[in-house]
Scaffold this motif. Structure first.
Motif, PDB file in Angstrom:
ATOM      1  N   ALA A 111       0.657  -1.255  -0.097  1.00  0.00           N
ATOM      2  CA  ALA A 111      -0.105   0.080   0.079  1.00  0.00           C
ATOM      3  C   ALA A 111       1.055   1.222  -0.156  1.00  0.00           C
ATOM      4  N   TRP A 114       2.399   1.757  -3.539  1.00  0.00           N
ATOM      5  CA  TRP A 114       1.198   2.162  -4.461  1.00  0.00           C
ATOM      6  C   TRP A 114       0.878   3.594  -4.232  1.00  0.00           C
ATOM      7  N   ARG A 115       1.115   4.151  -2.974  1.00  0.00           N
ATOM      8  CA  ARG A 115       0.535   5.457  -2.425  1.00  0.00           C
ATOM      9  C   ARG A 115       1.673   6.328  -3.232  1.00  0.00           C
TER      10      ARG A 115
END
Length: 120
Positions: A111, A114-115
């Protein structure tokens, strides 16, 4: 230092699996399984720690789930081999619990990747 821990943990897990497959070291892997509460708990915790250490140590290849894919493939090969070994028993539930541990430990790292990827 974290890379050494991750590689050491991977070697420990491979050693446990090989010793169980060859019928040696029951005192070790049996004790570990008993201490952790059972077979499924052991699969989950061992996979969770492996994935967490791996993603923490090798964050460059963790991008977009590459490391997670390698870990899942490696665990699938290990579990699939058990189908052919006389001292082992193939159990798809073991593999599913292992995958759950791998994914839950990897999720925060992926996560974050991806951020960062979408922010730039």
């Amino acid at each position: 230092m974290v890379r050494i821990l991750a590689i050491g943990w991977l070697c420990f897990l491979i050693g446990l699996s090989v010793s169980k497959s060859l019928g040696y070291g029951h005192w070790l892997w049996g004790s570990v399984e008993h201490f952790l509460g059972g077979n499924l708990e052991m699969h989950f915790l061992m996979a969770f720690v492996l994935s967490f250490l791996g993603h923490w140590a090798f964050n460059g290849i963790a991008r977009r789930g590459v490391l997670l894919a390698f870990l899942i493939i490696g665990c699938a090969l290990d579990e699939g081999l058990q189908f052919f070994l006389p001292l082992r028993a193939f159990n798809p539930v073991d593999f599913m619990v292992t995958c759950l541990g791998l994914i839950l430990a990897a999720a925060p790292f992926i996560a974050m990747e991806w951020r960062v990827f979408f922010k730039t």
